[in-house]
Design a protein around this motif. Structure first.
Motif, mmCIF file in Angstrom:
data_model
loop_
_atom_site.group_PDB
_atom_site.id
_atom_site.type_symbol
_atom_site.label_atom_id
_atom_site.label_comp_id
_atom_site.label_asym_id
_atom_site.label_seq_id
_atom_site.Cartn_x
_atom_site.Cartn_y
_atom_site.Cartn_z
ATOM 1 N N ASP A 12 0.855 -1.197 0.000
ATOM 2 C CA ASP A 12 0.000 0.000 0.000
ATOM 3 C C ASP A 12 0.890 1.246 0.000
ATOM 4 O OD1 ASP A 12 -0.790 0.508 3.546
ATOM 5 O OD2 ASP A 12 0.908 -0.533 2.618
ATOM 6 N N ASP A 16 7.229 3.732 3.446
ATOM 7 C CA ASP A 16 8.095 2.587 3.752
ATOM 8 C C ASP A 16 7.873 1.444 2.786
ATOM 9 O OD1 ASP A 16 5.589 2.251 4.999
ATOM 10 O OD2 ASP A 16 6.415 1.014 6.598
ATOM 11 N N ASP A 17 6.646 1.361 2.209
ATOM 12 C CA ASP A 17 6.441 0.389 1.119
ATOM 13 C C ASP A 17 7.379 0.706 -0.046
ATOM 14 O OD1 ASP A 17 3.762 1.027 2.542
ATOM 15 O OD2 ASP A 17 3.385 -0.938 1.641
ATOM 16 N N ASN A 41 -2.413 2.734 3.352
ATOM 17 C CA ASN A 41 -1.890 4.091 3.590
ATOM 18 C C ASN A 41 -2.625 5.113 2.717
ATOM 19 O OD1 ASN A 41 0.191 3.395 5.449
ATOM 20 N ND2 ASN A 41 1.430 2.627 3.753
ATOM 21 N N LEU A 129 2.810 -6.183 2.580
ATOM 22 C CA LEU A 129 3.291 -4.996 3.300
ATOM 23 C C LEU A 129 2.165 -4.042 3.682
ATOM 24 C CD1 LEU A 129 6.360 -4.231 0.996
ATOM 25 C CD2 LEU A 129 6.321 -5.616 3.086
ATOM 26 N N GLY A 130 0.937 -4.450 3.435
ATOM 27 C CA GLY A 130 -0.216 -3.598 3.751
ATOM 28 C C GLY A 130 -1.301 -4.409 4.435
ATOM 29 N N ASN A 172 -1.711 -2.117 9.701
ATOM 30 C CA ASN A 172 -2.156 -3.045 8.655
ATOM 31 C C ASN A 172 -3.275 -3.960 9.155
ATOM 32 O OD1 ASN A 172 -0.477 -2.087 6.614
ATOM 33 N ND2 ASN A 172 1.211 -3.460 7.178
ATOM 34 N N ASP A 254 8.316 -1.632 6.511
ATOM 35 C CA ASP A 254 8.202 -2.593 5.414
ATOM 36 C C ASP A 254 9.523 -3.142 4.890
ATOM 37 O OD1 ASP A 254 5.324 -0.844 4.085
ATOM 38 O OD2 ASP A 254 5.442 -2.483 5.526
#
Ligand code: RIB
Ligand code: CA
Length: 340
Positions: A12, A16-17, A41, A129-130, A172, A254
């Motif tokens: 997302d 940091d993603d 995010n 990652l989300g 998340n 992430d």
């Protein structure tokens, strides 16, 4: 050279993603089959545009980006624009990518890739990652496809760390707690996931990964172009961390999930049965049965220890294309360890 590890990154983007994608894209041992985007995010459509921007920076327009679920399974959607900025990349302003466009059907792409992996005996891993909305929909619609799954790593949750969305919940799993519970329960009960574990890279380890101004300055000295992008994104993120918790720097969650996938020894923890609370004041809390009260077989690997210097050496060396040995002494010095 060993065969590349096939992976799909569900994310997302998010600052940091974006850093995590940059690490994955700088790691030759990975074959990134595609990037699937979920609302978190920022809304999925904006996240997909941001993923395309990262691919453009890293000169990988060949990797497809798929649009996924626009809202959580049940809860109303709550974004994290306060943390990542209205555009999801902090203050960074850069043109929309037009030469390639996001594709629709993230969940179908995941199903097809995992099914093909099973049929060809060439397993595929997922790094999430989300919020886990895309993965929950995948479980609901194609429960049999996980026969082709290699590893599943999720940045999310927490064991003994406080939350970042409430006293007990991490974003998340708080954003879509029903999806998170669905995924954890699938690792407890789905035949195609029998005996497999969800590797939970939660706040207990990610909060130890802090990009400080000094570390960022060092990166910018070594690569002014890439450094400028990272500085633009993380200025906003550092401001948020100062205002939110008086931290000088920013927690980059992430990238640790990607680093752990690349180097399993970077994090340590234990296996346990975990589920996620879906209502009440503890909504979104990952509940880890570390003592076995419920006498349920483990469905997760809960990571609790990490090596921040080891992470920074990997992150910097991959993005800067330099050896960890060359970068290590300065990184150690900047992180308060060793001396030059
Ligand atoms: O709680 C941190 C996580 O939520 C990170 O993945 C961040 O990008 C947000 O998605
Ligand atoms: Ca994220």
């Amino acid at each position: 050279m060993n065969a590349k590890r096939k992976v799909i990154i569900d994310c997302d983007p998010g600052i940091d993603d974006a850093l995590a994608l940059m690490l994955a894209l700088s790691s030759p041992e990975l074959e990134i089959l595609g990037i699937t985007v979920v609302s978190g995010n920022v809304p999925a459509a904006m996240g997909a545009e941001n993923a395309l921007k990262v691919l453009d920076w890293m000169h990988r327009p060949d990797i497809p980006v798929y649009l996924g679920e626009e809202r959580p399974l049940i809860r109303p959607y709550v974004d994290a624009a306060d943390t990542h900025g209205e555009n999801g990349l902090g203050n960074l302003v850069c043109p929309q990518v037009t030469k390639v466009r996001p594709r629709r059907g993230a969940v179908e792409f995941l199903a097809e890739a995992l099914t093909e992996a099973s049929e060809t005996g060439s397993p595929v891993s997922v790094i999430a990652l989300g919020p886990l909305t895309n993965l929950a929909r995948l479980i609901q619609r194609h429960p049999e496809c996980f026969a082709g799954l290699d590893e599943f790593v999720s940045m999310g949750g927490n064991y003994r760390s406080h939350g970042n969305c409430s006293p007990v919940a991490e974003y998340n799993y708080w954003c879509d707690p029903h999806a998170a519970r669905t995924v954890f329960e699938a690792f407890a009960s789905l035949p195609s996931l029998q005996g497999r574990l969800l590797h939970m890279v939660g706040l207990d380890v990610t909060r130890q990964i802090v990009l400080t101004p000094n570390l960022r300055d060092y990166f910018c000295r070594l690569d002014p172009e890439l450094g400028a992008l990272i500085r633009s994104m993380t200025d906003f993120y550092m401001d948020f961390h100062w205002q939110q918790e008086g931290l000088i720097g920013c927690v980059i969650n992430d990238p640790l999930a990607v680093a752990y996938f690349l180097r399993r020894d970077l994090c340590h923890g234990f296996s346990a049965y975990t589920t996620v609370e879906t209502e009440g004041i503890c909504l979104g809390q990952s509940v880890v049965d570390a003592c076995g009260f419920w006498k349920k077989a483990p469905n997760s690997r809960v990571l609790t220890e990490t090596d921040p210097l080891g992470f920074m050496e990997l992150f910097f060396s991959r993005l800067l294309k330099k050896s960890p040995e060359e970068l290590g002494p300065m990184l150690a010095s900047l992180m308060g360890g060793g001396s030059l």
